[in-house]
Design a protein around this motif. Sequence first.
Motif, PDB file in Angstrom:
ATOM      1  N   PRO A  63      -3.821 -21.426 -22.032  1.00  0.00           N
ATOM      2  CA  PRO A  63      -2.511 -22.054 -22.215  1.00  0.00           C
ATOM      3  C   PRO A  63      -2.442 -23.473 -21.669  1.00  0.00           C
ATOM      4  CG  PRO A  63      -2.419 -20.397 -20.488  1.00  0.00           C
ATOM      5  CD  PRO A  63      -3.748 -20.242 -21.159  1.00  0.00           C
ATOM      6  N   MET A  64      -3.256 -23.791 -20.675  1.00  0.00           N
ATOM      7  CA  MET A  64      -3.368 -25.164 -20.175  1.00  0.00           C
ATOM      8  C   MET A  64      -4.772 -25.364 -19.638  1.00  0.00           C
ATOM      9  SD  MET A  64      -1.271 -25.189 -16.540  1.00  0.00           S
ATOM     10  CE  MET A  64       0.197 -24.434 -17.242  1.00  0.00           C
ATOM     11  N   GLY A  65      -5.189 -26.609 -19.565  1.00  0.00           N
ATOM     12  CA  GLY A  65      -6.528 -26.900 -19.071  1.00  0.00           C
ATOM     13  C   GLY A  65      -6.614 -26.797 -17.568  1.00  0.00           C
ATOM     14  N   PRO A  66      -7.839 -26.788 -17.027  1.00  0.00           N
ATOM     15  CA  PRO A  66      -8.017 -26.569 -15.586  1.00  0.00           C
ATOM     16  C   PRO A  66      -7.441 -27.676 -14.710  1.00  0.00           C
ATOM     17  CG  PRO A  66     -10.094 -27.189 -16.622  1.00  0.00           C
ATOM     18  CD  PRO A  66      -9.133 -26.900 -17.732  1.00  0.00           C
ATOM     19  N   LEU A  67      -7.498 -28.929 -15.145  1.00  0.00           N
ATOM     20  CA  LEU A  67      -7.004 -30.022 -14.306  1.00  0.00           C
ATOM     21  C   LEU A  67      -5.480 -30.072 -14.322  1.00  0.00           C
ATOM     22  CD1 LEU A  67      -9.724 -32.695 -15.158  1.00  0.00           C
ATOM     23  CD2 LEU A  67      -9.710 -30.977 -13.340  1.00  0.00           C
ATOM     24  N   THR A  68      -4.875 -29.758 -15.465  1.00  0.00           N
ATOM     25  CA  THR A  68      -3.419 -29.612 -15.509  1.00  0.00           C
ATOM     26  C   THR A  68      -2.980 -28.468 -14.610  1.00  0.00           C
ATOM     27  OG1 THR A  68      -3.318 -30.461 -17.776  1.00  0.00           O
ATOM     28  CG2 THR A  68      -1.445 -29.161 -17.015  1.00  0.00           C
ATOM     29  N   LEU A  69      -3.722 -27.382 -14.633  1.00  0.00           N
ATOM     30  CA  LEU A  69      -3.397 -26.236 -13.787  1.00  0.00           C
ATOM     31  C   LEU A  69      -3.519 -26.590 -12.311  1.00  0.00           C
ATOM     32  CD1 LEU A  69      -2.695 -23.273 -13.382  1.00  0.00           C
ATOM     33  CD2 LEU A  69      -5.112 -22.713 -13.763  1.00  0.00           C
ATOM     34  N   LEU A  70      -4.545 -27.345 -11.952  1.00  0.00           N
ATOM     35  CA  LEU A  70      -4.697 -27.776 -10.558  1.00  0.00           C
ATOM     36  C   LEU A  70      -3.498 -28.606 -10.102  1.00  0.00           C
ATOM     37  CD1 LEU A  70      -8.478 -28.637 -10.628  1.00  0.00           C
ATOM     38  CD2 LEU A  70      -7.418 -27.040  -9.034  1.00  0.00           C
ATOM     39  N   ASP A  71      -3.032 -29.507 -10.973  1.00  0.00           N
ATOM     40  CA  ASP A  71      -1.855 -30.304 -10.626  1.00  0.00           C
ATOM     41  C   ASP A  71      -0.620 -29.425 -10.456  1.00  0.00           C
ATOM     42  OD1 ASP A  71      -3.175 -32.707 -10.540  1.00  0.00           O
ATOM     43  OD2 ASP A  71      -2.354 -33.487 -12.418  1.00  0.00           O
ATOM     44  N   LEU A  72      -0.511 -28.370 -11.245  1.00  0.00           N
ATOM     45  CA  LEU A  72       0.627 -27.465 -11.128  1.00  0.00           C
ATOM     46  C   LEU A  72       0.557 -26.648  -9.837  1.00  0.00           C
ATOM     47  CD1 LEU A  72       3.151 -26.120 -12.341  1.00  0.00           C
ATOM     48  CD2 LEU A  72       1.617 -24.514 -13.509  1.00  0.00           C
ATOM     49  N   ILE A  73      -0.610 -26.129  -9.513  1.00  0.00           N
ATOM     50  CA  ILE A  73      -0.786 -25.343  -8.290  1.00  0.00           C
ATOM     51  C   ILE A  73      -0.532 -26.199  -7.053  1.00  0.00           C
ATOM     52  CG2 ILE A  73      -2.484 -24.113  -6.874  1.00  0.00           C
ATOM     53  CD1 ILE A  73      -3.860 -23.301  -9.511  1.00  0.00           C
ATOM     54  N   LEU A 130      -1.242 -34.968  -4.749  1.00  0.00           N
ATOM     55  CA  LEU A 130      -1.202 -33.512  -4.680  1.00  0.00           C
ATOM     56  C   LEU A 130      -0.789 -32.846  -5.983  1.00  0.00           C
ATOM     57  CD1 LEU A 130       0.435 -33.110  -1.154  1.00  0.00           C
ATOM     58  CD2 LEU A 130      -1.975 -33.456  -1.752  1.00  0.00           C
ATOM     59  N   GLY A 131      -0.633 -33.634  -7.045  1.00  0.00           N
ATOM     60  CA  GLY A 131      -0.256 -33.050  -8.322  1.00  0.00           C
ATOM     61  C   GLY A 131       1.202 -33.295  -8.653  1.00  0.00           C
ATOM     62  N   ARG A 132       1.795 -32.367  -9.369  1.00  0.00           N
ATOM     63  CA  ARG A 132       3.169 -32.535  -9.846  1.00  0.00           C
ATOM     64  C   ARG A 132       4.162 -32.794  -8.712  1.00  0.00           C
ATOM     65  NH1 ARG A 132       4.793 -31.455 -14.949  1.00  0.00           N
ATOM     66  NH2 ARG A 132       3.235 -30.652 -16.410  1.00  0.00           N
ATOM     67  N   LYS A 133       3.951 -32.132  -7.573  1.00  0.00           N
ATOM     68  CA  LYS A 133       4.960 -32.238  -6.513  1.00  0.00           C
ATOM     69  C   LYS A 133       5.022 -33.613  -5.875  1.00  0.00           C
ATOM     70  CE  LYS A 133       1.884 -29.774  -3.309  1.00  0.00           C
ATOM     71  NZ  LYS A 133       1.759 -28.493  -2.569  1.00  0.00           N
ATOM     72  N   THR A 134       3.978 -34.433  -6.040  1.00  0.00           N
ATOM     73  CA  THR A 134       4.026 -35.811  -5.536  1.00  0.00           C
ATOM     74  C   THR A 134       4.027 -36.829  -6.670  1.00  0.00           C
ATOM     75  OG1 THR A 134       1.599 -35.919  -5.323  1.00  0.00           O
ATOM     76  CG2 THR A 134       2.865 -35.191  -3.382  1.00  0.00           C
ATOM     77  N   GLY A 135       3.989 -36.346  -7.909  1.00  0.00           N
ATOM     78  CA  GLY A 135       4.018 -37.253  -9.046  1.00  0.00           C
ATOM     79  C   GLY A 135       2.674 -37.806  -9.462  1.00  0.00           C
ATOM     80  N   HIS A 136       1.603 -37.420  -8.760  1.00  0.00           N
ATOM     81  CA  HIS A 136       0.284 -37.962  -9.083  1.00  0.00           C
ATOM     82  C   HIS A 136      -0.784 -36.986  -8.614  1.00  0.00           C
ATOM     83  CE1 HIS A 136      -2.777 -41.540  -8.695  1.00  0.00           C
ATOM     84  NE2 HIS A 136      -2.998 -40.788  -9.760  1.00  0.00           N
ATOM     85  N   GLY A 137      -1.637 -36.570  -9.519  1.00  0.00           N
ATOM     86  CA  GLY A 137      -2.794 -35.738  -9.211  1.00  0.00           C
ATOM     87  C   GLY A 137      -3.927 -36.192 -10.110  1.00  0.00           C
ATOM     88  N   PHE A 138      -4.401 -35.307 -10.965  1.00  0.00           N
ATOM     89  CA  PHE A 138      -5.342 -35.739 -12.002  1.00  0.00           C
ATOM     90  C   PHE A 138      -4.604 -36.529 -13.081  1.00  0.00           C
ATOM     91  CE2 PHE A 138      -7.699 -32.296 -10.004  1.00  0.00           C
ATOM     92  CZ  PHE A 138      -8.952 -32.870  -9.895  1.00  0.00           C
ATOM     93  N   TYR A 139      -3.291 -36.314 -13.166  1.00  0.00           N
ATOM     94  CA  TYR A 139      -2.423 -37.052 -14.083  1.00  0.00           C
ATOM     95  C   TYR A 139      -1.268 -37.645 -13.276  1.00  0.00           C
ATOM     96  CZ  TYR A 139      -4.791 -34.202 -17.647  1.00  0.00           C
ATOM     97  OH  TYR A 139      -5.723 -33.594 -18.442  1.00  0.00           O
ATOM     98  N   ARG A 140      -0.566 -38.596 -13.904  1.00  0.00           N
ATOM     99  CA  ARG A 140       0.670 -39.123 -13.330  1.00  0.00           C
ATOM    100  C   ARG A 140       1.857 -38.442 -14.000  1.00  0.00           C
ATOM    101  NH1 ARG A 140       0.677 -43.267  -9.900  1.00  0.00           N
ATOM    102  NH2 ARG A 140      -1.265 -44.438  -9.585  1.00  0.00           N
ATOM    103  N   TYR A 141       2.899 -38.192 -13.221  1.00  0.00           N
ATOM    104  CA  TYR A 141       4.085 -37.513 -13.717  1.00  0.00           C
ATOM    105  C   TYR A 141       5.312 -38.356 -13.386  1.00  0.00           C
ATOM    106  CZ  TYR A 141       0.760 -33.695 -13.797  1.00  0.00           C
ATOM    107  OH  TYR A 141      -0.351 -32.924 -14.042  1.00  0.00           O
TER     108      TYR A 141
END
Length: 292
Positions: A229-239, A275-286
């Motif tokens: 349902p999602m890739g591993p790096l997106t999942l890491l950002d979510l976790i 740290l991912g989604r919770k900080t707005g920046h991980g493997f991706y920017r949010y």
Amino acid sequence: MSATVRRLGVVGCGTMGAGIAEASLRAGVEVTVLVSAPDRIGDAAGRLTAAFERAVAKGRTTPGEQAAALARLRVTADAEDLADRQLVIEAVAENLAVKQRVFKTLDQVLADPAAVLATTTSSLLVAELAAVTARPGSVVGMHFFNPVPLMPLVEVVAADRTGERCAASAESFARDTLGKEVIRTADRCGFVVNALLVPYLMAAVSMYDQGVADAADIDRGMVLGCGHPMGPLTLLDLIGIDTITDVARSMAENSDGLVPEVPPLLTRMVQEGRLGRKTGHGFYRYDETSGP
């Protein structure tokens, strides 16, 4: 037959603790959340209030249901306020010494000798937490998944000395009260899900760090090629990069080679606050104009 749990304690109000408290309040359970200091009471209460306000805004609950749920919530910094709980779920940092201190305290304050002590650990052994209590038969693992209100699975982990009544009570609470699917697993590092998932995630991080492919293509490969349902790096950002780093480090220390080491990139990301989604920046920017 195990008694229905109506009085729940949750230790910690981070991502996992708040999620468990929210799901339990929605299910009509009276919840007492224990935080580490008085100055964190307001933040914890605010976090849960905000979660219900978002649910109202999205039409998933009504203002009346929100008010009723929050009326069942108490946030405290005094462990003695957990004395009457039938079940207490520990959801603090993935650190053995920290969790053992919590279990020693819970063992002393819970009035009912049959009360169930559960840990949300995803990589430590339940037996190592049970060993610091005088009631190892009442200690069980309840591994929830993030976000708790939405994810349907709970792993119930019985250590060698966990009593069947205790395990059945944890399973009943997860299944019958919270509406989750439950799988039983032995007390081994990573249980079922993380024993399979974490090595896969670490391989994806190493692949990205070595420049084999960019983040988007690694994720697209697993979504389109394997039906994830999602890739591993997106999942890491979510976790959360900090959360998965703690879990992976614990598994590297305790899993006999299942996770050989934590990729240095993850440690650098934690140090940089990515740290991912919770900080707005991980493997991706949010932010409002970008995403994974």
